[in-house]
Design a protein around this motif. Sequence first.
Motif, short mmCIF file in Angstrom:
data_model
loop_
_atom_site.label_atom_id
_atom_site.label_comp_id
_atom_site.label_asym_id
_atom_site.label_seq_id
_atom_site.Cartn_x
_atom_site.Cartn_y
_atom_site.Cartn_z
N PHE A 101 1.09 -1.39 -0.04
CA PHE A 101 -0.20 0.19 0.05
C PHE A 101 1.00 1.19 -0.39
O PHE A 101 1.82 1.42 0.47
CB PHE A 101 -0.71 -0.13 1.47
N SER A 102 0.42 1.86 -1.37
CA SER A 102 1.43 4.02 -0.68
C SER A 102 -0.23 4.94 -0.46
O SER A 102 -0.72 4.79 -1.07
CB SER A 102 2.18 3.46 -2.00
N SER A 103 0.63 5.74 0.01
CA SER A 103 -0.59 6.83 -0.03
C SER A 103 0.09 7.77 -0.79
O SER A 103 1.48 7.68 -0.53
CB SER A 103 -0.78 6.68 1.13
N ASP A 104 -0.54 9.09 -0.97
CA ASP A 104 -0.18 10.64 -0.93
C ASP A 104 0.75 11.56 -0.65
O ASP A 104 1.38 12.72 -0.38
CB ASP A 104 -0.71 11.51 -2.24
N GLY A 105 0.54 10.84 1.09
CA GLY A 105 1.01 11.42 2.59
C GLY A 105 1.23 10.38 3.39
O GLY A 105 0.15 9.36 3.04
N LYS A 106 1.61 10.90 4.28
CA LYS A 106 2.07 9.86 5.33
C LYS A 106 0.68 9.85 6.56
O LYS A 106 0.21 11.22 6.70
CB LYS A 106 3.38 10.56 6.16
N TYR A 107 0.96 10.01 7.68
CA TYR A 107 -0.28 9.69 8.77
C TYR A 107 -0.08 9.71 9.94
O TYR A 107 1.53 9.36 10.02
CB TYR A 107 -1.30 8.04 8.89
N ASP A 108 -0.60 10.58 10.60
CA ASP A 108 -0.15 10.59 12.11
C ASP A 108 -0.33 10.12 12.95
O ASP A 108 -0.65 10.43 14.04
CB ASP A 108 0.08 12.52 12.44
N CYS A 109 -1.58 9.08 12.73
CA CYS A 109 -2.15 8.12 13.49
C CYS A 109 -2.26 7.07 12.79
O CYS A 109 -2.63 6.88 11.49
CB CYS A 109 -3.32 8.94 13.84
N ILE A 110 -1.72 5.76 13.39
CA ILE A 110 -2.39 4.49 12.89
C ILE A 110 -2.61 3.43 14.17
O ILE A 110 -2.40 3.74 15.09
CB ILE A 110 -0.74 3.21 12.22
N ILE A 111 -3.83 2.57 13.31
CA ILE A 111 -4.26 1.72 14.77
C ILE A 111 -4.26 0.50 13.45
O ILE A 111 -4.87 -0.05 12.64
CB ILE A 111 -5.95 2.64 14.76
N THR A 112 -4.54 -0.69 14.82
CA THR A 112 -4.28 -2.19 14.25
C THR A 112 -4.45 -2.76 14.78
O THR A 112 -4.13 -2.50 16.03
CB THR A 112 -3.06 -2.18 13.24
N ASN A 113 -6.10 -3.64 14.78
CA ASN A 113 -5.76 -5.05 15.00
C ASN A 113 -5.31 -6.29 14.65
O ASN A 113 -5.87 -6.81 13.75
CB ASN A 113 -7.11 -5.20 15.63
N PRO A 114 -4.10 -6.43 14.41
CA PRO A 114 -3.03 -7.21 12.76
C PRO A 114 -3.71 -8.74 12.91
O PRO A 114 -3.93 -9.30 14.49
CB PRO A 114 -2.14 -6.71 13.22
N PRO A 115 -3.44 -9.36 11.84
CA PRO A 115 -3.49 -11.26 12.58
C PRO A 115 -2.18 -10.69 13.36
O PRO A 115 -1.33 -10.62 13.89
CB PRO A 115 -3.37 -11.64 10.81
#
Length: 240
Positions: A101-115
Motif C-alpha cells: 500500500f502507498s499513499s500520497d502522504g504519511k499518517y499521523d496516527c495508525i490503528i491496527t488489530n493485526p493477524p
Amino acid sequence: MARNSFFKFKQFTINQDQCAMKVCTDACVLGAWADVENAERILDIGAGTGLLSLMVAQRNHRATIDAVELDREAYTQASRNTANSPFKNRIAIFNDAIQDFSSDGKYDCIITNPPFFQSDLRSPDLKINQAHHSESLTFQDLLKSIDRLLTEKGKWNILLPVDEGIIFQDLAEKAGWFLERKLTLFHQKEKKPFRLLMIFSKLELADIVDVNSDLFIYGEDGRTYHPEFKKLMKDYYLIF
C-alpha cells in the motif's frame, strides 16, 4: 459478544456475514481507547468489517481515514458498512496488502488489530487463518509498514493477545519505538488477562511516567459490566 450477522452501535451498524473476523469486545475497546483525537490523517491496517475506522471517525470529527484490507470479501463488506454510515465522506477503504500500500502522504496516527497467532493450531477455514495468523502480515512486516507510513511525530495503536503482545513490544522497542501507554484487558478480576492494547511513538517518556493501566469488562460477579468498561463504551453500545 454474540456473533450475529450484524451488530448495531449507537451511530452505525456493522454487517459482518462476509467477514471471518466478527465484531468482538476487545476490538471495540481498542476503538474507544486508542489515541486518535488530535490526528488529521488516520490509517487503519486490517480493516475487517470497518469497525475501527467507524469508531475512530465517530470520536474524531475532522480526521480522514484510510483503511487497508487484504481479503476481498471483507473489503467489500467494510466498504458497504462505511458507505451506510454518517462518516462515509471521511473514510476510504483499499483492497491491498499493507506491504504494497502507498499513499500520497504519511499518517499521523495508525490503528491496527493485526493477524497475531504465531503458532496456534490452524483452522480449516482459509479466511479465518488469514485473519488470525500472521503469515499474511508478520510482525516485522507490520513494523516496517508503520515506519514507512507514519509521520515522524505520529503514534500508533495496536491490539494483541498477551503473549504475542509481549513479543511484539520487545520487537517494537528494538526497532526504536517507545511505549506511551499500555492497557491490559481482563474479563474480570482474578482471571488471567487476555489482551494488551499499546500505543507507540518515537517520543521517549520520562522514567517516572507510569504507562500501564488495567481494564475489567465485568465486575467480580462475572455478569455485571464494570463501571470503567461502561464509561469507555457508553458512546457506542446501545445497552449503555
